[in-house]
Design a protein around this motif. Structure first.
Motif, PDB file in Angstrom:
ATOM      1  N   GLY A   1      28.061 -16.974  81.403  1.00  0.00           N
ATOM      2  CA  GLY A   1      28.385 -16.625  82.733  1.00  0.00           C
ATOM      3  C   GLY A   1      29.439 -15.753  83.048  1.00  0.00           C
ATOM      4  O   GLY A   1      30.416 -15.848  82.425  1.00  0.00           O
ATOM      5  N   LEU A   2      30.029 -16.267  84.570  1.00  0.00           N
ATOM      6  CA  LEU A   2      31.391 -15.935  84.899  1.00  0.00           C
ATOM      7  C   LEU A   2      32.043 -16.902  85.289  1.00  0.00           C
ATOM      8  O   LEU A   2      31.788 -18.029  85.747  1.00  0.00           O
ATOM      9  N   TRP A   3      33.477 -16.845  85.031  1.00  0.00           N
ATOM     10  CA  TRP A   3      34.337 -17.758  85.061  1.00  0.00           C
ATOM     11  C   TRP A   3      35.717 -17.140  85.979  1.00  0.00           C
ATOM     12  O   TRP A   3      35.875 -15.986  85.953  1.00  0.00           O
ATOM     13  N   VAL A   4      36.437 -18.193  86.361  1.00  0.00           N
ATOM     14  CA  VAL A   4      37.765 -17.827  86.809  1.00  0.00           C
ATOM     15  C   VAL A   4      38.762 -18.906  86.649  1.00  0.00           C
ATOM     16  O   VAL A   4      38.650 -20.079  86.386  1.00  0.00           O
ATOM     17  N   LEU A   5      39.833 -18.502  85.941  1.00  0.00           N
ATOM     18  CA  LEU A   5      41.131 -19.202  85.494  1.00  0.00           C
ATOM     19  C   LEU A   5      42.291 -19.035  86.578  1.00  0.00           C
ATOM     20  O   LEU A   5      42.615 -17.989  86.614  1.00  0.00           O
ATOM     21  N   TYR A   6      42.875 -20.302  86.990  1.00  0.00           N
ATOM     22  CA  TYR A   6      44.021 -20.125  87.808  1.00  0.00           C
ATOM     23  C   TYR A   6      44.557 -21.456  88.163  1.00  0.00           C
ATOM     24  O   TYR A   6      44.329 -22.247  87.023  1.00  0.00           O
ATOM     25  N   SER A   7      45.504 -21.484  88.906  1.00  0.00           N
ATOM     26  CA  SER A   7      46.194 -22.871  89.107  1.00  0.00           C
ATOM     27  C   SER A   7      46.412 -23.036  90.540  1.00  0.00           C
ATOM     28  O   SER A   7      46.319 -22.353  91.475  1.00  0.00           O
ATOM     29  N   THR A   8      46.616 -24.682  90.706  1.00  0.00           N
ATOM     30  CA  THR A   8      46.806 -25.094  92.265  1.00  0.00           C
ATOM     31  C   THR A   8      48.146 -25.784  92.045  1.00  0.00           C
ATOM     32  O   THR A   8      48.475 -26.542  91.203  1.00  0.00           O
ATOM     33  N   GLU A   9      48.666 -26.139  93.080  1.00  0.00           N
ATOM     34  CA  GLU A   9      49.869 -27.124  93.384  1.00  0.00           C
ATOM     35  C   GLU A   9      49.151 -28.176  92.946  1.00  0.00           C
ATOM     36  O   GLU A   9      49.847 -29.386  92.735  1.00  0.00           O
ATOM     37  N   PHE A  10      47.861 -28.689  93.720  1.00  0.00           N
ATOM     38  CA  PHE A  10      47.597 -30.072  93.298  1.00  0.00           C
ATOM     39  C   PHE A  10      47.354 -30.315  91.716  1.00  0.00           C
ATOM     40  O   PHE A  10      47.251 -31.574  91.573  1.00  0.00           O
ATOM     41  N   ASN A  11      47.152 -29.391  90.998  1.00  0.00           N
ATOM     42  CA  ASN A  11      47.173 -29.841  89.692  1.00  0.00           C
ATOM     43  C   ASN A  11      48.573 -29.256  88.884  1.00  0.00           C
ATOM     44  O   ASN A  11      48.689 -29.141  87.903  1.00  0.00           O
ATOM     45  N   PHE A  12      49.451 -29.458  89.633  1.00  0.00           N
ATOM     46  CA  PHE A  12      50.848 -29.122  89.387  1.00  0.00           C
ATOM     47  C   PHE A  12      51.253 -27.824  88.523  1.00  0.00           C
ATOM     48  O   PHE A  12      51.981 -27.744  87.494  1.00  0.00           O
ATOM     49  N   GLY A  13      50.397 -26.558  88.911  1.00  0.00           N
ATOM     50  CA  GLY A  13      50.691 -25.517  88.162  1.00  0.00           C
ATOM     51  C   GLY A  13      49.794 -25.413  86.950  1.00  0.00           C
ATOM     52  O   GLY A  13      49.993 -24.429  86.315  1.00  0.00           O
ATOM     53  N   ASN A  14      49.272 -26.400  86.662  1.00  0.00           N
ATOM     54  CA  ASN A  14      48.273 -26.511  85.339  1.00  0.00           C
ATOM     55  C   ASN A  14      47.081 -25.685  85.508  1.00  0.00           C
ATOM     56  O   ASN A  14      46.561 -25.683  86.574  1.00  0.00           O
ATOM     57  N   LEU A  15      46.503 -25.267  84.419  1.00  0.00           N
ATOM     58  CA  LEU A  15      45.555 -24.347  84.425  1.00  0.00           C
ATOM     59  C   LEU A  15      44.165 -25.124  85.052  1.00  0.00           C
ATOM     60  O   LEU A  15      43.949 -26.311  84.613  1.00  0.00           O
TER      61      LEU A  15
END
Length: 457
Positions: free
Chosen positions: A341-355
């Motif tokens: 199906g459908l996905w989105v790849l992004y980053s968050t500060e909570f994950n320290f800029g990791n994918l």
């Protein structure tokens, strides 16, 4: 061009496609053999026989006994030759022909030419008839030589190919008798064709339809198309600021896409797409809403737009894809498709800029599942998914890109040593997405649209 042309066509047929399903004839396999250039030129020999007959009728039997005997011999050999041609035709129809048959014909024609030479010496007063006869015999010799040469070069080869195709036809017929297994939607990471092994050289490459002034954009083919749009291709380019797009261009076939003809432009409503990581899926265009930390869905039929916040996601160039010297602007939210199906790849500060990898509900854009990885998003130039496995790329040189990282959403296995390299058309890659329908990788590279074929273990 040879005397014979053979074509064997193998396929499935479903009769009466325009009638209701219950009235249709069941699927079947068929094999169609066509002769393109006509049968063996037997009429050439018959014409020669007719000429010799006319010649013999005009000769004086008492004065030209030897020419008459020669003509009788010619007539006998011609009859034998015609008989052999009939035999050859039967051998050919039964696929029993051989080069020996041609050799016998050559020998008999050589003997026929010897007789004609004798006749030429004896019939000086019948020069016109003799010349016409000799010319036709020579033409016949040329035709047989041509047929022999064609057989050596083509017919045997085609015959072997037809044997293979007929074997495939038998397999096709047997396959129709097998009850197909029920379709099962695969779970992430469970693709039967295995993990990614190689990426081909570019299979197609052309400048986008707007020109070199638009280095950012995306293109592809809907993996879940609306009925009638199975071959539809789409193209979105970003404005001169390389930040947002205003419309999506549609082509109802790949042929029209290549010829840049018969397109339809659809303008976005309310929210414009930001960045070059949007895509078509299920007759809708999904993208990062302009200047917002939201995902948008644009319905291609109704033109209605829905938008949903992507929790804690960075946007407006906070966590874009990058090379070692620069970044691809506004690539914070990367939409992707695969067999699940459908996905989105992004980053968050909570994950320290990791994918961060999230699977989406295509209907309302809600998050179904999410995974945090240890891949620093800015260290990658792009990413895509195949069967729930994330693959990330990095810049090696202006000519080479490398798939160096993978993350399996089922097992949680994470690797950064893949070393799968592939050749680029131009240095930059602003967009990349895998289409599970044709297993191709669609890429937008510095204003060029490019596709690759993936090979799996």
């Amino acid at each position: 061009m040879g005397i014979f042309g053979l074509f064997l066509f193998l396929g499935f047929a479903s009769a009466d496609r325009g009638v209701p399903a219950e009235a249709r004839v069941a699927k079947r396999c068929y094999c169609d053999l066509q002769v393109s250039d006509g049968p063996f030129p037997r009429h050439q020999f018959e014409q020669l026989y007719s000429v010799s007959e006319n010649c013999s009728q005009r000769l004086n039997v008492q004065q030209f006994r030897e020419p008459i005997e020669i003509i009788a011999n010619v007539e006998q050999k011609l009859n034998n030759l015609v008989k052999r041609i009939h035999e050859f035709k039967e051998e050919y129809d039964g696929e029993l022909y051989s080069i020996i048959s041609f050799r016998i014909i050559e020998i008999e024609i050589a003997e026929l030419n010897d007789l004609l030479n004798q006749l030429q010496e004896k019939c000086s007063r019948n020069n016109d008839e003799r010349t016409d006869l000799n010319t036709q015999a020579q033409n016949l010799t040329n035709k047989v030589n041509e047929l022999e040469k064609y057989d050596r070069l083509k017919v045997v080869q085609r015959h072997r190919r037809n044997i293979i195709l007929k074997r495939n036809l038998t397999a096709c017929q047997n396959a129709l008798l097998v009850t197909p297994a029920p379709h099962v939607t695969p779970q992430p990471g469970s693709c039967s064709f295995g993990k990614l092994k190689t990426v081909s050289n570019p299979k197609s490459s052309m400048l986008n339809h707007y020109g070199t002034s638009y280095p950012y954009g995306s293109w592809g083919k809907d993996p879940l198309p609306a009925p009638g749009n199975e071959d539809q291709h789409w193209l979105v380019i970003l404005s001169s600021s390389n930040r947002f797009g205003t419309q999506i261009r549609l082509y109802n076939s790949y042929a029209n896409f290549l010829m840049k003809s018969a397109h339809k432009d659809v303008s976005f409503q309310t929210y414009n797409p930001q960045g070059s990581n949007g895509l078509m899926y299920g007759n809708a265009y999904y993208y990062n809403c302009y200047n917002l930390g939201k995902l948008c869905k644009f319905n291609m039929t109704t033109h209605a737009v829905i938008s949903v916040n992507l929790p804690f996601a960075g946007y407006n160039d906070k966590f874009p894809y990058c090379t070692f010297s620069s970044c691809y602007g506004y690539t914070d939210m990367d939409l992707a498709t695969d067999e699940n199906g459908l996905w989105v790849l992004y980053s968050t500060e909570f994950n320290f800029g990791n994918l961060v990898v999230s699977r989406l509900n295509a209907a309302d854009l809600s998050l179904l599942e999410s995974w945090n990885t240890t891949l620093f998003k800015r260290s990658a130039t792009n990413a895509f998914l195949v069967c729930g496995v994330v693959y990330a790329t990095r810049y090696i040189s202006s000519e080479i890109e490398e798939i160096f990282y993978m993350f399996d959403t089922v097992s949680g296995v994470e690797r950064n040593d893949l070393n799968i390299r592939f050749r680029k058309v131009l240095p930059g890659i602003q967009y990349m997405n895998y289409n599970p329908q044709d297993r191709k990788l669609y890429v937008y590279s510095d204003a060029y649209v490019v596709s690759y074929t993936l090979t799996f273990e």
